[in-house]
Scaffold this motif. Structure first.
Motif, PDB file in Angstrom:
ATOM      1  N   PRO A   1      -9.813  86.382  50.257  1.00 35.36           N
ATOM      2  CA  PRO A   1      -8.705  86.383  51.378  1.00 35.36           C
ATOM      3  C   PRO A   1      -8.049  85.116  51.868  1.00 35.36           C
ATOM      4  O   PRO A   1      -6.715  85.267  52.343  1.00 35.36           O
ATOM      5  CB  PRO A   1      -9.709  87.147  52.441  1.00 35.36           C
ATOM      6  CG  PRO A   1     -10.925  87.548  51.733  1.00 35.36           C
ATOM      7  CD  PRO A   1     -11.081  86.741  50.716  1.00 35.36           C
TER       8      PRO A   1
ATOM      9  N   ASN B   1      -5.679  92.274  60.338  1.00 32.42           N
ATOM     10  CA  ASN B   1      -6.498  92.007  59.006  1.00 32.42           C
ATOM     11  C   ASN B   1      -7.667  91.066  59.475  1.00 32.42           C
ATOM     12  O   ASN B   1      -8.855  90.900  59.017  1.00 32.42           O
ATOM     13  CB  ASN B   1      -5.714  91.580  57.898  1.00 32.42           C
ATOM     14  CG  ASN B   1      -6.512  91.564  56.474  1.00 32.42           C
ATOM     15  OD1 ASN B   1      -6.855  90.387  56.129  1.00 32.42           O
ATOM     16  ND2 ASN B   1      -7.125  92.737  56.125  1.00 32.42           N
TER      17      ASN B   1
ATOM     18  N   GLU C   1       0.232  92.396  61.502  1.00 29.76           N
ATOM     19  CA  GLU C   1      -0.731  92.796  60.115  1.00 29.76           C
ATOM     20  C   GLU C   1      -1.778  91.811  59.959  1.00 29.76           C
ATOM     21  O   GLU C   1      -2.912  91.995  59.810  1.00 29.76           O
ATOM     22  CB  GLU C   1       0.063  93.396  58.977  1.00 29.76           C
ATOM     23  CG  GLU C   1      -0.690  93.393  57.927  1.00 29.76           C
ATOM     24  CD  GLU C   1       0.064  93.890  56.583  1.00 29.76           C
ATOM     25  OE1 GLU C   1       1.450  93.479  56.565  1.00 29.76           O
ATOM     26  OE2 GLU C   1      -0.326  94.047  55.435  1.00 29.76           O
TER      27      GLU C   1
ATOM     28  N   TRP D   1       8.457  82.867  48.317  1.00 29.37           N
ATOM     29  CA  TRP D   1       7.323  82.614  48.151  1.00 29.37           C
ATOM     30  C   TRP D   1       7.116  81.200  48.053  1.00 29.37           C
ATOM     31  O   TRP D   1       7.723  80.574  48.291  1.00 29.37           O
ATOM     32  CB  TRP D   1       7.092  83.295  46.512  1.00 29.37           C
ATOM     33  CG  TRP D   1       8.098  82.669  45.590  1.00 29.37           C
ATOM     34  CD1 TRP D   1       7.959  81.733  45.051  1.00 29.37           C
ATOM     35  CD2 TRP D   1       9.053  83.446  45.075  1.00 29.37           C
ATOM     36  NE1 TRP D   1       9.134  81.428  44.284  1.00 29.37           N
ATOM     37  CE2 TRP D   1       9.844  82.717  44.210  1.00 29.37           C
ATOM     38  CE3 TRP D   1       9.630  84.671  45.409  1.00 29.37           C
ATOM     39  CZ2 TRP D   1      11.202  82.937  43.676  1.00 29.37           C
ATOM     40  CZ3 TRP D   1      11.030  85.051  45.074  1.00 29.37           C
ATOM     41  CH2 TRP D   1      11.613  84.422  43.964  1.00 29.37           C
TER      42      TRP D   1
ATOM     43  N   ARG E   1      -6.846  82.970  50.439  1.00 35.65           N
ATOM     44  CA  ARG E   1      -5.832  82.621  49.313  1.00 35.65           C
ATOM     45  C   ARG E   1      -4.760  83.723  49.277  1.00 35.65           C
ATOM     46  O   ARG E   1      -3.783  83.566  48.510  1.00 35.65           O
ATOM     47  CB  ARG E   1      -6.401  82.312  47.996  1.00 35.65           C
ATOM     48  CG  ARG E   1      -7.224  80.985  47.910  1.00 35.65           C
ATOM     49  CD  ARG E   1      -7.826  80.732  46.523  1.00 35.65           C
ATOM     50  NE  ARG E   1      -6.968  80.986  45.495  1.00 35.65           N
ATOM     51  CZ  ARG E   1      -7.281  81.121  44.318  1.00 35.65           C
ATOM     52  NH1 ARG E   1      -8.709  81.550  43.874  1.00 35.65           N
ATOM     53  NH2 ARG E   1      -6.508  81.501  43.302  1.00 35.65           N
ATOM     54  N   PHE E   2      -4.986  84.559  49.794  1.00 34.30           N
ATOM     55  CA  PHE E   2      -4.134  85.927  50.128  1.00 34.30           C
ATOM     56  C   PHE E   2      -3.177  85.914  51.273  1.00 34.30           C
ATOM     57  O   PHE E   2      -3.655  86.042  52.436  1.00 34.30           O
ATOM     58  CB  PHE E   2      -4.820  87.467  49.847  1.00 34.30           C
ATOM     59  CG  PHE E   2      -3.926  88.364  49.421  1.00 34.30           C
ATOM     60  CD1 PHE E   2      -4.004  89.023  48.308  1.00 34.30           C
ATOM     61  CD2 PHE E   2      -3.509  89.099  50.647  1.00 34.30           C
ATOM     62  CE1 PHE E   2      -3.245  90.303  48.367  1.00 34.30           C
ATOM     63  CE2 PHE E   2      -2.439  90.129  50.377  1.00 34.30           C
ATOM     64  CZ  PHE E   2      -2.520  90.942  49.226  1.00 34.30           C
ATOM     65  N   LEU E   3      -1.797  85.473  51.161  1.00 29.25           N
ATOM     66  CA  LEU E   3      -0.901  85.370  52.349  1.00 29.25           C
ATOM     67  C   LEU E   3      -0.450  86.417  52.710  1.00 29.25           C
ATOM     68  O   LEU E   3       0.434  87.188  52.012  1.00 29.25           O
ATOM     69  CB  LEU E   3      -0.156  84.237  52.020  1.00 29.25           C
ATOM     70  CG  LEU E   3      -0.663  82.858  51.514  1.00 29.25           C
ATOM     71  CD1 LEU E   3       0.439  81.911  51.226  1.00 29.25           C
ATOM     72  CD2 LEU E   3      -1.786  82.190  52.507  1.00 29.25           C
ATOM     73  N   ILE E   4      -0.532  86.952  53.903  1.00 31.31           N
ATOM     74  CA  ILE E   4       0.086  88.203  54.480  1.00 31.31           C
ATOM     75  C   ILE E   4       1.178  87.517  55.511  1.00 31.31           C
ATOM     76  O   ILE E   4       0.872  86.649  56.437  1.00 31.31           O
ATOM     77  CB  ILE E   4      -0.882  88.813  55.415  1.00 31.31           C
ATOM     78  CG1 ILE E   4      -1.838  89.594  54.602  1.00 31.31           C
ATOM     79  CG2 ILE E   4       0.015  89.900  56.290  1.00 31.31           C
ATOM     80  CD1 ILE E   4      -3.087  90.425  55.413  1.00 31.31           C
ATOM     81  N   HIS E   5       2.434  87.786  55.139  1.00 35.57           N
ATOM     82  CA  HIS E   5       3.469  87.141  55.670  1.00 35.57           C
ATOM     83  C   HIS E   5       4.015  88.194  56.631  1.00 35.57           C
ATOM     84  O   HIS E   5       3.925  89.245  56.671  1.00 35.57           O
ATOM     85  CB  HIS E   5       4.689  86.667  54.612  1.00 35.57           C
ATOM     86  CG  HIS E   5       4.316  85.789  53.698  1.00 35.57           C
ATOM     87  ND1 HIS E   5       4.182  84.598  53.712  1.00 35.57           N
ATOM     88  CD2 HIS E   5       3.843  85.922  52.287  1.00 35.57           C
ATOM     89  CE1 HIS E   5       3.985  83.830  52.740  1.00 35.57           C
ATOM     90  NE2 HIS E   5       3.401  84.925  51.798  1.00 35.57           N
TER      91      HIS E   5
ATOM     92  N   PHE F   1     -10.133  89.370  45.570  1.00 37.65           N
ATOM     93  CA  PHE F   1      -9.670  88.113  45.632  1.00 37.65           C
ATOM     94  C   PHE F   1      -9.698  87.282  46.912  1.00 37.65           C
ATOM     95  O   PHE F   1      -9.706  87.960  48.082  1.00 37.65           O
ATOM     96  CB  PHE F   1      -7.869  88.312  45.359  1.00 37.65           C
ATOM     97  CG  PHE F   1      -7.350  86.876  45.065  1.00 37.65           C
ATOM     98  CD1 PHE F   1      -7.294  86.474  43.869  1.00 37.65           C
ATOM     99  CD2 PHE F   1      -6.374  86.358  46.189  1.00 37.65           C
ATOM    100  CE1 PHE F   1      -6.500  85.382  43.626  1.00 37.65           C
ATOM    101  CE2 PHE F   1      -5.895  85.090  45.850  1.00 37.65           C
ATOM    102  CZ  PHE F   1      -5.699  84.693  44.521  1.00 37.65           C
TER     103      PHE F   1
END
Ligand code: FES
Ligand SMILES: [Fe+2]
Lengths: 115, 407
Positions: A100, A28, A24, A115, A102-106, A98
Motif C-alpha cells: 500500500p 483508506n 479517499e 503520473w 507504493r500505491f498512491l491515491i491522488h 501490492f
C-alpha cells in the motif's frame, strides 16, 4: 463538543473522531491502520443505520449538502471503505496485495491523468 | 499479416461459450519466450519501433478547458517531458517541454494557465502555438531565423475527450485511422457525462507488457480475486464471453454470473442507487457489449501499445502503462462515473471505487514476482491458455512492430 452529524444520527457521533475524513486516501489510511475489532465495531454500528442514512441524504440536492449532511456522507464513504475488510478480506488490508505504501491515491480529481 | 481464420467459439461449459467477434489472426500456439520482457536491447527497439510509431493517450480535455491551460507529462519512453496546452484558437497542442535555445524546461509546474511560455534561463518567449516570439538581445544572434526555432511539436489529436500525442509531428496515420473500428464500437458511450472519481499511480518493477497482461485476461479472476469479488471462485466467471481483434488493438468482454450476490452493505446501497461495479443488469448500453453477449459485465478495451479504456454500465476506467526501462513501469489509473443524481447513487458508486481499487491491489500483487522469475532466467517462457488469448495477441503484435512487420 459540538455535534457533527444530523440530530437523527447522533448515535453515530462517537465514530466521527476516527472515521470522519474528507478524502479517499485519508479514509483508506484509517482503514488499513485499524485492527479488525475496530473495523467490526464501526461496521456493526452503521450497517443497520445505512438504509436510513441514504434515505435521509436523498432528501437533499447532492451537490449542495448542508454541513452535517456532508459529514454524514463522508462518514458513509468511510463505512464503504470499512465494509471491504469485514465483508471481503477478514483483514484490514487486501489479503494478497501490492504494498500500500507504493500505491498512491491522488486527490487531484478533475485534473486526472498525471503520473 | 497472416491470413485471418474464421471465427470460432469455445464451448467451455453447457451454459457458456467464448465467442470471437472478429477473425482471429494466426498468432502461433507455442509458449511465449520471456526475452521480450527481460531484454534491454529489445526494449530499446520497442522505444523506436512501437512507442515512437503509435498514438499515445496522455490526458483528457477537461484538464485544460480554457485558452492557456496546460499540463506537463514525464514520458520516460521518449526521454522527454511534454507540455499539452490549449491555444487561443481552442486547439489542443503538444510540445516537447524544452527551450530551443539551450534546452531549459519551459513549464516547470505540473499544470497551470499562461499567456505563453517564457524560458527562465535567458528569457526566450514562445506563444501558445509554439512559435518563437521574443529573443532578448536578438541582435547578438546575427542571422537568426526565428521561424525555425519554434517549440518542437508532437502530433496531437483527441477522441471522445481523450488527448493523444504522436512522436512524429506528421504521422503517417491519423488518430482516427489508428484507433479504427475498436474506437467506433465505443463511440456511443456517454464519456462527456462522466465525472472523474479516482486517480491512482504506482511504479512497478516489471516490464510494461507483463504489467498489461495482469489486466487483460479474466482467467485469474477465479482465483486471485476470490476475496475482492466474492463469488469469483467459480470457473465460469473467469471466462471471457467474447474477444475481438482490431489490428494491433483488442477487446475482451467479461461476463457476470447472474446469481452473484451483493454483500449486505452493497445490497442496501443498490436499493437506492445504480451504477455499482458488480451490478450490471440495467442502464444505458450505448458503446458497450459489441458482440451482444447474453450475459455481460464489462468490456476490456486495449489500445496498443499502452492505453486501456474499460467500459461498464455507468462507469469506465482507464489505465496507462508508461515504460521507464525493460523492467520498470509507471502504472496510472483513472476511474470515471456518470454524474450521480442522489446520495444513494453516489454511495452505490462508492462501492465501484473501493471494490475496483482493492481488486487492482490484487492484480498488482503478482507482476513483480513474474518479472523476477523471468529476469532470473529460471522461467524462460510463458505458457498461455486460450482464455488468455489477449496476452498472446499483445506479444505477437509487439514483436511484429519491433521487427517492422506492423499487422
Ligand atoms: S535556454 Fe531558454 S532562453 Fe536560454
Ligand atoms: Fe484482475
Amino acid at each position: 463538543m459540538t455535534n457533527q452529524l444530523p440530530a437523527a444520527f447522533a448515535d453515530l457521533e462517537p465514530f466521527c473522531a476516527k472515521w470522519l475524513r474528507p478524502t479517499e486516501s485519508q479514509r483508506n489510511q484509517v482503514r488499513i491502520s485499524s485492527d479488525m475489532a475496530e473495523l467490526r465495531v464501526f461496521y456493526d454500528a452503521v450497517l443497520p443505520r445505512f438504509d436510513a442514512v441514504i434515505r435521509h441524504l436523498n432528501q437533499f440536492p447532492l451537490g449542495d449538502l448542508p454541513p452535517a449532511e456532508q459529514n454524514l456522507l463522508n462518514l458513509s464513504f468511510a463505512f464503504v471503505e470499512a465494509t471491504a475488510p469485514v465483508e471481503r478480506f477478514n483483514s484490514p488490508i487486501v489479503t494478497k496485495t501490492f504494498p500500500p505504501e507504493r500505491f498512491l491515491i491522488h486527490e487531484d480529481l478533475g485534473r486526472s491523468g498525471g503520473w | 499479416m497472416n491470413a485471418p481464420q474464421p471465427p470460432v467459439s469455445y464451448p467451455f461449459s453447457p451454459s457458456h461459450a467464448m465467442k470471437f467477434g472478429t477473425p482471429v489472426p494466426d498468432m502461433g500456439s507455442g509458449p511465449i519466450p520471456a526475452e521480450s520482457v527481460t531484454s534491454a536491447a529489445y526494449f530499446e527497439r520497442e522505444r523506436e519501433q512501437i512507442f515512437k510509431q503509435a498514438w499515445l493517450q496522455v490526458g483528457r480535455v477537461e484538464e485544460i478547458p480554457n485558452a492557456g491551460d496546460y499540463f506537463t507529462r514525464e514520458l520516460h519512453v521518449f526521454k522527454s517531458n511534454i507540455v499539452v496546452v490549449r491555444g487561443k484558437d481552442g486547439a489542443v497542442r503538444a510540445f516537447h517541454n524544452m527551450c530551443t535555445h539551450r534546452g531549459m524546461a519551459l513549464a516547470t509546474e505540473a499544470c497551470g494557465n499562461t499567456r505563453g511560455f517564457t524560458c527562465e534561463f535567458h528569457g526566450w518567449g514562445f506563444g501558445l502555438d509554439g512559435s518563437l516570439q521574443a529573443v532578448p538581445a536578438i541582435e547578438s544572434f546575427p542571422g537568426i531565423d526565428r521561424s525555425r526555432l519554434g517549440l518542437k511539436a508532437l502530433a496531437c489529436d483527441t477522441w471522445n475527450g481523450f488527448i493523444f500525442v504522436h512522436w512524429n509531428p506528421q504521422p503517417a496515420q491519423s488518430l482516427a485511422d489508428f484507433m479504427g473500428p475498436l474506437a467506433r464500437d465505443m463511440d456511443g458511450f456517454p464519456f462527456d457525462q462522466c465525472q472523474h472519481i479516482a486517480h491512482y499511480t504506482a511504479r512497478v518493477k516489471a516490464n510494461w507488457k507483463l504489467s498489461i497482461d495482469a489486466f487483460q485476461e479474466a482467467y485469474h479472476a477465479t482465483y486471485l480475486h476470490r476475496h475482492a469479488i466474492p463469488g469469483a471462485g467459480d470457473l465460469e466467471l473467469a471466462l471471457p464471453s467474447s474477444v475481438r481483434f482490431y489490428g494491433p488493438h483488442r477487446s475482451v468482454s467479461c461476463w457476470l454470473k447472474t446469481d452473484i450476490q451483493p454483500t449486505p452493505a452493497e445490497a442496501i446501497a443498490y436499493k437506492h442507487g445504480s451504477f455499482g461495479f458488480v451490478k450490471a443488469d440495467e442502464g444505458d448500453t450505448r458503446g458497450l457489449n459489441p458482440s451482444g453477449d447474453e450475459s455481460w459485465w464489462f468490456d476490456i478495451n486495449v489500445f496498443f501499445p499502452n492505453f486501456f479504456c474499460d467500459l461498464g454500465r455507468g462507469w469506465y476506467f482507464t489505465y496507462n502503462f508508461w515504460p521507464v526501462s525493460e523492467n520498470d513501469t509507471i502504472w496510472n489509473m483513472n476511474i470515471y462515473q456518470v454524474q450521480a443524481a442522489t446520495a444513494g447513487d453516489r454511495l452505490a458508486q462508492e462501492f465501484t471505487r473501493v471494490v475496483l481499487r482493492d481488486t487492482v491491489f490484487e492484480d498488482m500483487s503478482t507482476m513483480e514476482f513474474s518479472q523476477k522469475a523471468f529476469d532470473s532466467g529460471v522461467i524462460t517462457e510463458q505458457t498461455i491458455g486460450d482464455t488468455e488469448i489477449a496476452v498472446r495477441h499483445q506479444y505477437w503484435v509487439a514483436d511484429e512492430w519491433v521487427n517492422g512487420r506492423r499487422p
